[in-house]
Design a protein around this motif. Structure first.
Motif, short mmCIF file in Angstrom:
data_model
loop_
_atom_site.label_atom_id
_atom_site.label_comp_id
_atom_site.label_asym_id
_atom_site.label_seq_id
_atom_site.Cartn_x
_atom_site.Cartn_y
_atom_site.Cartn_z
N THR A 1 0.84 -1.20 0.00
CA THR A 1 0.00 0.00 0.00
C THR A 1 0.87 1.25 0.00
N PRO A 2 0.71 2.14 -0.96
CA PRO A 2 1.53 3.37 -0.96
C PRO A 2 1.12 4.28 0.20
N PRO A 3 2.05 5.06 0.72
CA PRO A 3 1.74 5.94 1.86
C PRO A 3 0.55 6.85 1.60
N GLU A 4 0.37 7.29 0.36
CA GLU A 4 -0.73 8.20 0.02
C GLU A 4 -2.10 7.55 0.19
N GLN A 5 -2.13 6.23 0.30
CA GLN A 5 -3.38 5.52 0.48
C GLN A 5 -3.60 5.08 1.92
N VAL A 6 -2.83 5.66 2.86
CA VAL A 6 -2.93 5.29 4.27
C VAL A 6 -3.53 6.45 5.06
N ILE A 7 -4.54 6.14 5.86
CA ILE A 7 -5.16 7.11 6.77
C ILE A 7 -4.73 6.77 8.19
N HIS A 8 -4.20 7.75 8.90
CA HIS A 8 -3.75 7.55 10.27
C HIS A 8 -4.74 8.14 11.26
N GLN A 9 -5.03 7.39 12.30
CA GLN A 9 -5.92 7.86 13.35
C GLN A 9 -5.48 7.25 14.67
N CYS A 10 -6.08 7.76 15.75
CA CYS A 10 -5.73 7.27 17.09
C CYS A 10 -6.92 7.54 17.98
N GLY A 11 -6.69 8.10 19.17
CA GLY A 11 -7.80 8.47 20.03
C GLY A 11 -8.35 9.85 19.71
N SER A 12 -7.44 10.81 19.47
CA SER A 12 -7.90 12.18 19.22
C SER A 12 -7.06 12.92 18.19
N GLY A 13 -6.29 12.21 17.38
CA GLY A 13 -5.50 12.87 16.35
C GLY A 13 -4.14 13.35 16.81
N VAL A 14 -3.66 12.86 17.93
CA VAL A 14 -2.36 13.28 18.45
C VAL A 14 -1.30 12.21 18.17
N SER A 15 -1.45 11.03 18.75
CA SER A 15 -0.42 10.00 18.53
C SER A 15 -0.41 9.51 17.09
N ALA A 16 -1.50 9.71 16.34
CA ALA A 16 -1.47 9.40 14.90
C ALA A 16 -0.39 10.20 14.20
N CYS A 17 -0.14 11.43 14.67
CA CYS A 17 0.93 12.25 14.08
C CYS A 17 2.29 11.61 14.30
N HIS A 18 2.42 10.83 15.37
CA HIS A 18 3.67 10.13 15.64
C HIS A 18 3.93 9.09 14.56
N ASN A 19 2.89 8.35 14.17
CA ASN A 19 3.05 7.38 13.08
C ASN A 19 3.34 8.08 11.76
N LEU A 20 2.71 9.23 11.53
CA LEU A 20 3.02 10.00 10.32
C LEU A 20 4.47 10.47 10.32
N LEU A 21 4.96 10.89 11.48
CA LEU A 21 6.36 11.30 11.59
C LEU A 21 7.28 10.11 11.39
N ALA A 22 6.95 8.97 11.98
CA ALA A 22 7.78 7.78 11.82
C ALA A 22 7.85 7.35 10.36
N MET A 23 6.73 7.43 9.65
CA MET A 23 6.75 7.08 8.23
C MET A 23 7.57 8.09 7.44
N GLU A 24 7.51 9.36 7.81
CA GLU A 24 8.35 10.37 7.16
C GLU A 24 9.83 10.03 7.36
N ILE A 25 10.21 9.67 8.57
CA ILE A 25 11.60 9.28 8.87
C ILE A 25 12.00 8.09 8.02
N ALA A 26 11.05 7.18 7.82
CA ALA A 26 11.31 5.95 7.05
C ALA A 26 11.31 6.18 5.54
N GLY A 27 11.08 7.43 5.12
CA GLY A 27 11.02 7.71 3.69
C GLY A 27 9.68 7.35 3.08
N LEU A 28 8.64 7.29 3.91
CA LEU A 28 7.30 6.89 3.46
C LEU A 28 6.30 8.01 3.73
N GLY A 29 6.68 9.25 3.47
CA GLY A 29 5.79 10.37 3.72
C GLY A 29 4.62 10.41 2.75
N GLY A 30 3.60 11.18 3.12
CA GLY A 30 2.45 11.34 2.24
C GLY A 30 1.15 10.81 2.79
#
Length: 282
Positions: free
Chosen positions: A231-260
């Protein structure tokens, strides 16, 4: 290519000693005690750091049907950062206590309003102290900066989009909450336990090591590939309890070269407040 999303404590100390246009922002917070972060900041912070409160600057007003931390008005957020002295070219460094859960929210919000020059202190305040950095209790003053809204490249989806996706499964959903809350167990924050049907689980704490530093990019990339397959990163939706820790997964994917990837800001706390929505457990 974008610069690294992370900065080490040693590198930050060097920059603060040699460069002027660097803004450090303390994002410490506790979901169970809204005043804890500001109190921690008042008791000692990186010299010159300003404080950004999750419940005010980094979130918008809560209503009966929103999640616990709606996105702020983008102009109001930009104005708040400008009031700290941020200019359009300022390097902004976000930190929290250790694992970057709240710092990642500021990172994402700044990218959301088009500010690219933002980095997260890897390992947070803990690594700052380990690197010999000191703390002080003085609240800094600042001349208002020029930071303004620019082209925004961090997409979001709404509750309606999510409801449609539950039916179509066109995009993959990733839930950043702990495995027990993902299963609908031990829910102590939101009214009911469970998850959005079809969501996969990637607990945000799996992105960091025991010391709170992010794992190497190659390791993160392998873990997300194992979870998401092709699945390409652009087709991934991140969520959590209130939209905070989901940003952590988005940041981790950015670090991994999987931004978007895309954020669902309302996340579970918005989803579970709507009428007759489907819920999965177990």
């Amino acid at each position: 290519m974008r610069p690294s999303a992370l900065i080490s404590a040693t590198e930050l100390r060097s920059l603060l000693a040699t460069q002027n246009d660097v803004l450090v922002v303390d994002c410490r917070y506790a979901l169970t005690d809204a005043s804890a972060g500001a109190e921690a900041y008042a008791n000692g912070h990186i010299p010159g750091a300003h404080y950004a409160d999750l419940g005010t600057l980094l979130s918008g007003p809560v209503t009966g049907m929103t999640g616990r931390h709606p996105l702020p008005d983008p102009q109001a957020f930009a104005d708040g950062m400008a009031a700290m002295g941020a200019n359009n070219d300022t390097l902004i460094v976000a930190y929290d206590a250790d694992d970057a859960m709240f710092a990642a929210r500021l990172w994402w919000l700044l990218r959301w309003i088009g500010h690219q020059n933002v980095r997260v202190l890897d390992g947070g305040l803990k690594t700052w102290l380990e690197a010999g950095g000191d703390l002080n209790t003085r609240a800094p003053s600042a001349q208002r900066g020029t930071l303004a809204l620019r082209t925004r490249d961090m997409p979001t989806v709404t509750f309606t989009d999510m409801l449609e996706n539950v039916e179509s499964r066109k995009r993959v959903m990733v839930d950043a909450r702990s495995p027990d809350r993902y299963r609908g167990e031990n829910e102590t924050i939101d009214p009911i336990g469970g998850r959005i049907p079809g969501a996969l689980n990637r607990f945000y704490k799996e992105n960091v090591d025991a010391g709170g530093r992010f794992k190497p990019a190659e390791e993160l990339r392998a873990a997300f590939h194992e979870l998401l397959g092709d699945t390409p990163p652009e087709q991934v939706i991140h969520q959590c309890g209130s939209g905070v820790s989901a940003c952590h997964n988005l940041l981790a994917m950015e670090i991994a070269g999987l931004g978007g990837g895309t954020l669902y800001p309302g996340s579970w706390s918005e989803w579970c407040r709507q009428r007759d929505v489907p819920v999965e457990r177990g």
